[in-house]
Scaffold this active site. Structure first.
Site, short mmCIF file in Angstrom:
data_model
loop_
_atom_site.label_atom_id
_atom_site.label_comp_id
_atom_site.label_asym_id
_atom_site.label_seq_id
_atom_site.Cartn_x
_atom_site.Cartn_y
_atom_site.Cartn_z
N LYS A 268 59.08 43.86 42.55
CA LYS A 268 58.61 44.74 41.47
C LYS A 268 57.19 45.21 41.74
O LYS A 268 56.57 45.87 40.92
CB LYS A 268 58.68 43.99 40.14
CG LYS A 268 60.13 43.67 39.72
CD LYS A 268 60.19 43.08 38.34
CE LYS A 268 61.50 42.42 38.03
NZ LYS A 268 62.60 43.36 37.80
N HIS B 201 62.59 37.93 28.94
CA HIS B 201 63.75 38.14 29.82
C HIS B 201 64.55 36.83 29.86
O HIS B 201 63.96 35.74 29.73
CB HIS B 201 63.19 38.47 31.20
CG HIS B 201 64.17 38.89 32.24
ND1 HIS B 201 64.98 38.00 32.91
CD2 HIS B 201 64.46 40.12 32.75
CE1 HIS B 201 65.72 38.65 33.80
NE2 HIS B 201 65.42 39.95 33.72
C1 LIG Z 1 60.03 40.12 32.70
C2 LIG Z 1 60.99 39.70 33.78
N1 LIG Z 1 61.13 38.39 34.05
C3 LIG Z 1 61.94 37.96 35.02
C4 LIG Z 1 62.70 38.83 35.76
C5 LIG Z 1 63.58 38.30 36.83
O1 LIG Z 1 63.05 38.67 38.07
P1 LIG Z 1 63.86 38.40 39.41
O2 LIG Z 1 65.22 38.98 39.20
O3 LIG Z 1 63.07 39.12 40.45
O4 LIG Z 1 63.90 36.92 39.63
C6 LIG Z 1 62.61 40.20 35.50
C7 LIG Z 1 63.44 41.16 36.24
O5 LIG Z 1 63.75 42.22 35.77
C8 LIG Z 1 61.73 40.65 34.49
O6 LIG Z 1 61.59 41.95 34.21
#
Ligand SMILES: Cc1ncc(COP(=O)(O)O)c(C=O)c1O
Length: 402
Positions: free
Chosen positions: A223, A119
């Site tokens: 999540k 991500h």
């Molecule tokens: C694998 C992964 N990493 C990081 C994030 C970022 O999470 P957050 O927006 O809760 O900081 C996400 C959000 O979809 C994710 O799926």
């Protein structure tokens, strides 16, 4: 059993344009059980005070409730000590805090290996760290079936001066799972630090950070059936204690004078300012919810994911991406020749919520040579009926677009 579970999630019991909501976007954020909402509401109504600050009883109660969640998290992820748990605003802040905190440990020429399927939250902070330190970000390639290429990874570890390895535990687009235990051991053998983004694993896998053998593990409450606005950075004490704080100010100090400041101990040293108190309380209720779920709930969730994969694979118009049986949580696909956004809009017209786009994983989209895709994702509340409705609506979309 999942229909009983569904009843515990108020937001799932609604209709959209006359269609019952079919929520297949849990990877973006999960819905929240009533007990999480109630815990937050009752905290504000009965116990609200700032933590760690005042001498009064309300503050003592709030502090105790807040610190109890830290202890529960320690148990939940198998950490050695509660002070290894740092509350952040979410995975994005956790990884930024980590990359910032490592700045003085990285030098010109050092290499940061980053999972190609990561991500953006697990890519951009490392790129910024590279800019600050003169280090270089090098992607770890994927195999043709979109898993991490272990041989190429080993070669990179053997031939490059790797200081940090940044991995996703589970890909937020494909649902593919990395064998963190094996990948950590390979990196540790070369003296590299291992930072794992667990955002898509934490609600689905039994995570034990010590057994995984990584140095850092990040995740978001929203999540895992908890509220947004809070997340966790876990680090093994020895490495966490070396991080420079990204945020400074109140709560994280030992002494302050105009001659200089001494920072406090972990975890306070990395938690400047008033933390997301009520969100932490909500996360505590979410942990309790997860811990009380029977194993069958997780087996059922995996069956729903596999059913989704199978049903999609039966449609000749569907192109599936990296859909392996041992994946977790999500399935990525496109309708051949159609734009992912059009598919999402048509499904939405029947009350079906999926996600379409690049999923904050543009490097992965570049590897897959697509501009974006659709992603359907499941939680413990996903039912067979949800999958049936999704497939029927997709068939309608195929007819309409074709
Ligand atoms: C694998 C992964 N990493 C990081 C994030 C970022 O999470 P957050 O927006 O809760 O900081 C996400 C959000 O979809 C994710 O799926």
């Amino acid at each position: 059993m999942n229909n009983d579970l569904k009843a515990l999630f108020p937001a799932l019991n609604q209709t959209l344009d006359g269609y019952p909501l079919c929520y297949l976007d849990t990877a973006a954020t999960s819905q929240k059980p009533a007990q999480v909402l109630e815990a937050m509401d009752s905290f504000y109504r009965q116990h609200n005070a700032n933590v760690h600050r005042a001498a009064h009883q309300l503050s003592a109660r709030a502090t105790s409730a807040y610190e109890t969640v830290r202890d529960s998290l320690k148990e939940f992820i198998g950490a050695a000590q509660s002070n290894e748990i740092i509350f952040t605003s979410g995975t994005t802040q956790s990884i930024n805090m980590l990359a910032w905190g490592l700045t003085s440990q990285l030098h010109q020429g050092d290499v940061i290996l980053v999972d190609s399927a990561a991500h953006h939250a697990n890519i951009v902070p490392w790129q910024e760290l590279a800019k600050r330190s003169g280090a270089e970000v090098v992607p770890i390639p994927l195999t043709a079936d979109l898993r991490l290429d272990i041989q190429a990874y080993q070669k990179q570890l053997d031939t490059l001066p790797v200081r940090i390895v940044a991995l996703a535990h589970v890909s937020n687009v494909l649902g593919t799972v990395n064998d963190i235990k094996a990948l950590s051991a390979m990196a540790k053998a070369k003296g590299a630090l291992v930072a794992v983004d667990g955002a898509q694993a934490i609600a689905h896998h039994k995570v034990n950070v010590v057994k995984l053998g990584c140095d850092f593990y990040s995740f978001s409450s929203h999540k895992m059936y908890g509220p947004s606005g809070v997340g966790v950075l876990w680090g093994c004490y020895q490495e966490l204690d070396k991080l420079e704080p990204m945020l400074t100010g109140g709560e994280m100090i030992d002494t302050v004078s105009f001659d200089g400041t001494c920072f406090g101990q972990l975890p306070n040293r990395l938690e400047a300012g008033t933390p997301p108190i009520v969100e932490v309380i909500g996360l505590g209720a979410a942990l309790k919810f997860i811990k009380e779920l029977p194993v069958e709930a997780f087996d059922h969730e995996q069956q729903m994911l596999n059913l989704l994969q199978q049903r999609l694979a039966q449609l000749p118009q569907v192109e599936l991406y990296g859909a392996h049986q041992d994946n977790t949580g999500a399935v990525a696909f496109n309708l051949k020749g159609e734009h992912h956004q059009d598919v999402g809009i048509l499904l939405d017209q029947q009350g079906i919520a999926i996600r379409c786009g690049h999923h904050c994983a543009q490097p992965l989209m570049q590897i897959m040579q697509i501009s974006g895709c659709c992603r359907a994702s499941v939680g413990v509340y996903t039912s067979r009926e949800d999958i049936d409705r999704f497939i029927t609506a997709l068939e309608d979309a195929i007819d309409l677009l074709g």
